[in-house]
Design an enzyme around this catalytic site. Structure first.
Site, PDB file in Angstrom:
ATOM      1  N   ASP A 225       0.854  -1.187   0.000  1.00 32.68           N
ATOM      2  CA  ASP A 225       0.000   0.000   0.000  1.00 32.68           C
ATOM      3  C   ASP A 225       0.891   1.239   0.000  1.00 32.68           C
ATOM      4  O   ASP A 225       2.107   1.148   0.184  1.00 32.68           O
ATOM      5  CB  ASP A 225      -0.971  -0.009   1.173  1.00 32.68           C
ATOM      6  N   SER A 226       0.294   2.390  -0.213  1.00 34.35           N
ATOM      7  CA  SER A 226       1.093   3.594  -0.446  1.00 34.35           C
ATOM      8  C   SER A 226       1.598   4.270   0.817  1.00 34.35           C
ATOM      9  O   SER A 226       2.443   5.149   0.762  1.00 34.35           O
ATOM     10  CB  SER A 226       0.261   4.615  -1.232  1.00 34.35           C
ATOM     11  N   GLY A 227       1.047   3.875   1.966  1.00 36.70           N
ATOM     12  CA  GLY A 227       1.376   4.544   3.216  1.00 36.70           C
ATOM     13  C   GLY A 227       0.400   5.639   3.584  1.00 36.70           C
ATOM     14  O   GLY A 227       0.476   6.212   4.670  1.00 36.70           O
ATOM     15  N   GLY A 228      -0.534   5.936   2.688  1.00 38.54           N
ATOM     16  CA  GLY A 228      -1.474   7.025   2.923  1.00 38.54           C
ATOM     17  C   GLY A 228      -2.310   6.832   4.173  1.00 38.54           C
ATOM     18  O   GLY A 228      -2.440   7.744   4.994  1.00 38.54           O
TER      19      GLY A 228
ATOM     20  N   ASP B 131      -7.713  -7.491   1.803  1.00 44.47           N
ATOM     21  CA  ASP B 131      -6.686  -7.665   2.833  1.00 44.47           C
ATOM     22  C   ASP B 131      -7.247  -7.196   4.158  1.00 44.47           C
ATOM     23  O   ASP B 131      -8.142  -6.338   4.191  1.00 44.47           O
ATOM     24  CB  ASP B 131      -5.421  -6.862   2.502  1.00 44.47           C
TER      25      ASP B 131
ATOM     26  N   CYS C  71     -11.515 -29.225   9.688  1.00 41.01           N
ATOM     27  CA  CYS C  71     -10.411 -28.467   9.091  1.00 41.01           C
ATOM     28  C   CYS C  71      -9.201 -29.367   8.877  1.00 41.01           C
ATOM     29  O   CYS C  71      -8.854 -30.190   9.731  1.00 41.01           O
ATOM     30  CB  CYS C  71     -10.036 -27.291   9.988  1.00 41.01           C
TER      31      CYS C  71
ATOM     32  N   CYS D  48      -6.057 -28.192   8.334  1.00 45.32           N
ATOM     33  CA  CYS D  48      -4.796 -27.492   8.586  1.00 45.32           C
ATOM     34  C   CYS D  48      -3.950 -28.243   9.610  1.00 45.32           C
ATOM     35  O   CYS D  48      -4.441 -29.084  10.368  1.00 45.32           O
ATOM     36  CB  CYS D  48      -5.048 -26.056   9.035  1.00 45.32           C
TER      37      CYS D  48
ATOM     38  N   CYS E  19      -5.243 -28.086  13.314  1.00 49.37           N
ATOM     39  CA  CYS E  19      -6.414 -28.911  13.645  1.00 49.37           C
ATOM     40  C   CYS E  19      -6.122 -30.396  13.528  1.00 49.37           C
ATOM     41  O   CYS E  19      -6.751 -31.211  14.214  1.00 49.37           O
ATOM     42  CB  CYS E  19      -7.580 -28.527  12.739  1.00 49.37           C
TER      43      CYS E  19
ATOM     44  N   HIS F 111      -3.880 -21.479  11.487  1.00 47.89           N
ATOM     45  CA  HIS F 111      -5.271 -21.902  11.306  1.00 47.89           C
ATOM     46  C   HIS F 111      -6.136 -20.781  10.730  1.00 47.89           C
ATOM     47  O   HIS F 111      -6.888 -21.001   9.776  1.00 47.89           O
ATOM     48  CB  HIS F 111      -5.879 -22.377  12.617  1.00 47.89           C
TER      49      HIS F 111
END
Length: 395
Positions: free
Chosen positions: A111-114, A284, A322, A324, A327, A353
């Site tokens: 991201d730009s930091g804005g 995100d 799950c 993963c 789990c 997880h």
């Protein structure tokens, strides 16, 4: 002979450039949801996609190997502002760029930091030229302009970078939001002019607060400048969720259908499903990793707050459905023990997880869109569990 070689090289470069675009694969018949592929310098990203947040060049409590092999993340996000302050973009560039520096060979978005700059409140001053602020690390005066933000991001070397924008605080006066949006458009033009790295995709950002006419004007202005992708900023910054959903549903379909659409900083699993319904491709949020460190874990049956005493003697998996590593190998009782004792392993297993859950959710959404079941699963109360399970199915 040299002319022929040059022409062949030009064709190859043109072909490579044309591939760094969004390709629409399939669109849902009843919603704006769609499946696509985004070509970047470090590989293809399947959309809709969730990007784990690696603010300072690391996804907290998670190794790149875990992200790649166990979570199967396709792209991560890093933060320009924080990497600019420390260790400094020059050092990252000397190390060979962010991919080499952090040991991640898949796509990265910065991201730009804005947003971070504007969240500093009284520590910063906004002018047409840019933003002057005090570093929260050592108090020194710093300055970021559209040109400076792009310079930093070019040095970091991420695959996707963002224009420098103002994320105006809400609530705010209409006139301020209008002026802010118009300044962001001017900054978008300056950002594009400053961009020098052909291997990076520069995305524009739409602002305008909760005002429909301002959002429309921002879309029109940003699209007229022309970018390979577009982000929706200024949402989920304190407004009521119903209002956020309303503005998202209005704004996303205004963006070009042949370009990726990125909703910045959102959010819960339900938010992601709703965003996909509106036509968003990229998301995100720090929620899965932050919640993991706080012991709030997403499962197909709802949120588990692992510190609760009822899990002291619960020797079942965190989520029985799950697949993963967490789990498949550990019980709720053990995870609670790690959390209560503040053991590092607890944060690692919880993070693994939660991110696996989010990545599986997005994979399930993509499959549901393609097989025609998305609309029935993405209702006002979306069937998150079924979408996650669909995403866990191995083809």
């Amino acid at each position: 002979m040299n002319l022929i070689i040059r022409q062949d090289c030009d064709k190859i470069l043109a072909m490579e450039a044309s591939q760094k675009t969004y390709t629409l694969i399939h669109k849902d018949k009843e919603t704006e949801a769609r499946v696509g592929k985004l070509q970047t310098a470090h590989g293809i990203v399947n959309t809709p996609i969730f990007m784990p947040v690696g603010t300072r060049g690391t996804v907290k409590a998670c190794t790149p190997q875990t992200l790649n092999e166990q979570i199967q993340a396709e792209i991560i996000l890093a933060n320009t502002y924080h990497l600019y302050l420390r260790p400094g973009h020059e050092i990252v560039q000397e190390a060979g760029g962010l991919h080499t520096f952090m040991g991640w060979d898949k796509p990265i978005l910065t991201d730009s930091g804005g947003f971070q700059v504007f969240s500093l409140g009284p520590l910063r001053k906004i002018t047409e030229e840019g933003v002057t602020f005090r570093s929260p690390i050592d108090g020194t005066e710093r300055f970021i302009s559209p040109e400076r933000s792009i310079e930093i991001q070019n040095a970091l070397g991420a695959d996707i970078i963002m224009i420098f924008d103002e994320c105006a605080a809400l609530p705010n006066e209409y006139e301020y939001l209008k002026n802010s949006m118009e300044m962001t458009l001017r900054w978008a033009e300056r950002s594009k002019q400053a961009h020098q790295n052909a291997n990076q995709l520069l995305f524009g950002i739409v602002q305008g607060g909760m005002e429909r006419d301002l959002r429309q004007a921002s879309v029109d202005g940003t699209v007229s400048i022309g970018f390979p992708g577009y982000a929706i900023g200024g949402l989920s910054v304190g407004e009521e969720k119903d209002l956020m959903y309303e503005m998202l549903a209005y704004t996303a379909p205004l963006l070009p259908e042949d370009k990726p659409r990125y909703l910045m900083g959102v959010g819960t699993p339900e938010d992601l499903v709703y965003g996909v319904r509106c036509g968003v491709d990229m998301f995100d949020c720090v929620m899965p990793t932050r919640n993991a460190r706080n012991g709030s874990l997403f499962t197909s049956e709802g949120i588990v707050r692992i510190k609760n005493a009822k899990y002291t003697r619960d020797f079942s998996p965190l989520d029985p459905s799950c697949s993963c590593y967490t789990c498949q190998n550990f019980t709720r009782a053990y995870l609670r023990h790690l959390h209560i004792e503040n053991e590092i392993l607890g944060s690692q297993l919880h993070t693994l997880h939660n991110l696996y859950f989010y990545v599986s959710l997005m994979r399930g959404i993509r499959r549901a869109i393609c097989d025609g079941s998305f609309t029935s699963l993405a209702t006002d109360e979306p069937d998150i569990g079924t979408l996650v399970k669909l995403g866990e199915m191995r083809l």
